[in-house]
Write an enzyme that holds these catalytic residues in place. Structure first.
Site, mmCIF file in Angstrom:
data_model
loop_
_atom_site.group_PDB
_atom_site.id
_atom_site.type_symbol
_atom_site.label_atom_id
_atom_site.label_comp_id
_atom_site.label_asym_id
_atom_site.label_seq_id
_atom_site.Cartn_x
_atom_site.Cartn_y
_atom_site.Cartn_z
ATOM 1 N N GLU A 91 0.822 -1.212 0.000
ATOM 2 C CA GLU A 91 0.000 0.000 0.000
ATOM 3 C C GLU A 91 0.855 1.262 0.000
ATOM 4 O O GLU A 91 1.953 1.282 0.558
ATOM 5 C CB GLU A 91 -0.924 -0.027 1.222
ATOM 6 C CG GLU A 91 -1.940 -1.161 1.097
ATOM 7 C CD GLU A 91 -2.798 -1.383 2.342
ATOM 8 O OE1 GLU A 91 -3.902 -1.918 2.177
ATOM 9 O OE2 GLU A 91 -2.387 -1.025 3.455
ATOM 10 N N CYS A 104 3.508 8.504 0.956
ATOM 11 C CA CYS A 104 4.048 7.569 1.940
ATOM 12 C C CYS A 104 4.139 6.211 1.238
ATOM 13 O O CYS A 104 3.120 5.669 0.802
ATOM 14 C CB CYS A 104 3.099 7.518 3.142
ATOM 15 S SG CYS A 104 3.547 6.266 4.344
ATOM 16 N N CYS A 111 6.481 -7.049 6.978
ATOM 17 C CA CYS A 111 7.667 -6.629 7.730
ATOM 18 C C CYS A 111 8.040 -7.734 8.703
ATOM 19 O O CYS A 111 7.155 -8.374 9.284
ATOM 20 C CB CYS A 111 7.387 -5.327 8.487
ATOM 21 S SG CYS A 111 8.845 -4.679 9.335
ATOM 22 N N CYS A 115 6.769 -5.165 15.414
ATOM 23 C CA CYS A 115 6.513 -4.184 16.479
ATOM 24 C C CYS A 115 5.067 -4.388 16.949
ATOM 25 O O CYS A 115 4.166 -4.594 16.133
ATOM 26 C CB CYS A 115 6.706 -2.762 15.967
ATOM 27 S SG CYS A 115 8.365 -2.466 15.350
ATOM 28 N N CYS A 118 2.005 -2.181 15.466
ATOM 29 C CA CYS A 118 1.934 -1.896 14.031
ATOM 30 C C CYS A 118 1.239 -3.016 13.269
ATOM 31 O O CYS A 118 1.586 -4.187 13.423
ATOM 32 C CB CYS A 118 3.358 -1.702 13.502
ATOM 33 S SG CYS A 118 3.463 -1.543 11.713
ATOM 34 N N CYS A 336 -0.527 5.898 9.756
ATOM 35 C CA CYS A 336 0.725 5.233 10.126
ATOM 36 C C CYS A 336 0.449 3.942 10.870
ATOM 37 O O CYS A 336 -0.311 3.931 11.829
ATOM 38 C CB CYS A 336 1.500 6.110 11.102
ATOM 39 S SG CYS A 336 2.651 7.174 10.329
#
Ligand code: SAH
Ligand code: SF4
Length: 345
Positions: A91, A104, A111, A115, A118, A336
């Site tokens: 995205e 962005c 990933c 974390c 996230c 975010c």
């Protein structure tokens, strides 16, 4: 399997043409079609002979990305799901703020760093994006800025899915193309790379003299707390990060941005602010306090306004430059940390 032509350097493409008994200057023309003009098929390359186009077709492919699904937030943020050649999706987000248009972009499919706050971290890392796939996101989002808001793209942030410093060479190559006069010719000052903090790669950025802005996702200035939310901290302690940052500053002389999400009753006390100040004071820097965007599996909630203002006052009294970044595009999961290829259709 045919090679993705955008993984070749100009020199490699020149060698290809020489080997095939053609003029080497054609390589530069092809590069211009591929990058500056962002063409996704050889047939569109008008000044290239039919013979050379056929030669390219039988040896190479162009793995460009396609926008698959577009969502527009009530605050005008636009999130695009891009489909990659192998079916994976990533995205990218266009964030309009007054006259500023920020893209962005993602650097990996998923990933690996998990974390706790996230959404991308809840996915596995499937693969790295190529430089071309990173670049294409900017091309698409830049077009959206023009078509929807009649503004040119002004900034690029590597804050989408993935850890850019774990896809170092492709990310650096994408920066190279984005900033080159043979690419999009965007100033390095308008590009920000955000990292969860990989000490040796921060030093590498300095050694390689990559002059983009650097943002470090700190989120806690105490190892025990940081490791609880960011497992990458186990192998990259605050001590090693501080040393890497000092090294980075000594070489680059560029101020660093610290990103700090304020979580309710986790990292929002005055002691936390003191620790943050102590960590950041060694080199010129600013602090972005980020509003937490809740995610499905999240164990946190966002800090209360009262703690937010006490936290900020403490830092400001110490002379720290603080900015609060409110989330954008929350209604379409574009804020975010919310990028997770959720299927909304
Ligand atoms: N992997 C890089 C860049 C992508 S994440 C990094 O971690 O820095 C981009 C930014 O979004 C980081 O500062 C990250 O900490 C932040 N972020 C992640 N999840 C978030 C959430 N749920 N709410 C607010 N910010 C979040
Ligand atoms: Fe990865 Fe960054 Fe999300 Fe952490 S915050 S899981 S490093 S994308």
């Amino acid at each position: 399997m045919k090679k993705d032509i955008r993984n070749l350097s100009t020199k490699e493409l020149e060698e290809f043409f020489i080997k095939n008994k053609q003029k080497s200057f054609v390589a530069k023309q092809i590069m211009e079609w591929l990058w500056k003009k962002s063409k996704s098929s050889f047939s569109e390359m008008k000044n290239i002979s039919k013979l050379n186009r056929e030669l390219l077709d039988s040896n190479f492919i162009i793995n460009s990305i396609n926008s698959d699904e577009i969502q527009v937030s009530s605050d005008k943020t636009i999130k695009t799901k891009f489909k990659l050649f192998d079916g994976y999706t990533v995205e990218g987000v266009l964030i309009p703020q007054n006259k500023r248009m920020t893209a962005c972009i993602s650097s990996q499919v998923g990933c690996s760093l998990s974390c706790k706050f996230c959404a991308t971290g809840t996915m596995d890392r499937k693969r790295n994006l190529s430089a071309g796939e990173i670049y294409d996101q900017v091309v698409h989002i830049s077009r959206q800025a023009k078509e929807n808001y009649n503004f040119s793209l002004s900034n690029i942030v590597y804050m989408g899915m993935g850890e850019p410093l774990l896809n170092y060479s492709n990310v650096i190559q994408s920066i190279d193309r984005l900033t080159s006069s043979k690419g999009l010719h965007i100033s390095k000052r308008r590009i920000t790379l955000s990292t969860s903090g990989i000490s040796k790669m921060i030093k590498r950025l300095a050694d390689d003299n990559i002059g983009v802005n650097l943002a470090l996702s700190l989120h806690a200035a105490n190892d025990e707390k940081r490791n609880k939310i960011m497992p990458i901290g186990e192998s990259n302690s605050l001590k090693s990060l501080k040393e890497a940052i000092k090294y980075y500053y000594s070489k680059m002389k560029k101020q660093l941005t610290y990103e700090y999400i304020l979580f309710d009753e986790f990292n929002d006390s005055i002691e936390d602010a003191e620790a943050l100040y102590a960590f950041t004071k060694h080199t010129p820097s600013k602090v972005n306090i980020i509003e937490y965007n809740p995610i499905e599996s999240g164990i946190f909630s966002k800090a209360k306004e009262k703690s937010l203002s006490l936290f900020i006052s403490y830092l400001e009294n110490k002379g720290v430059v603080v900015k609060v970044r409110r989330s954008r595009g929350k209604d379409i999961d574009a804020a975010c940390g919310q990028l997770a290829n959720k299927n909304k259709s």
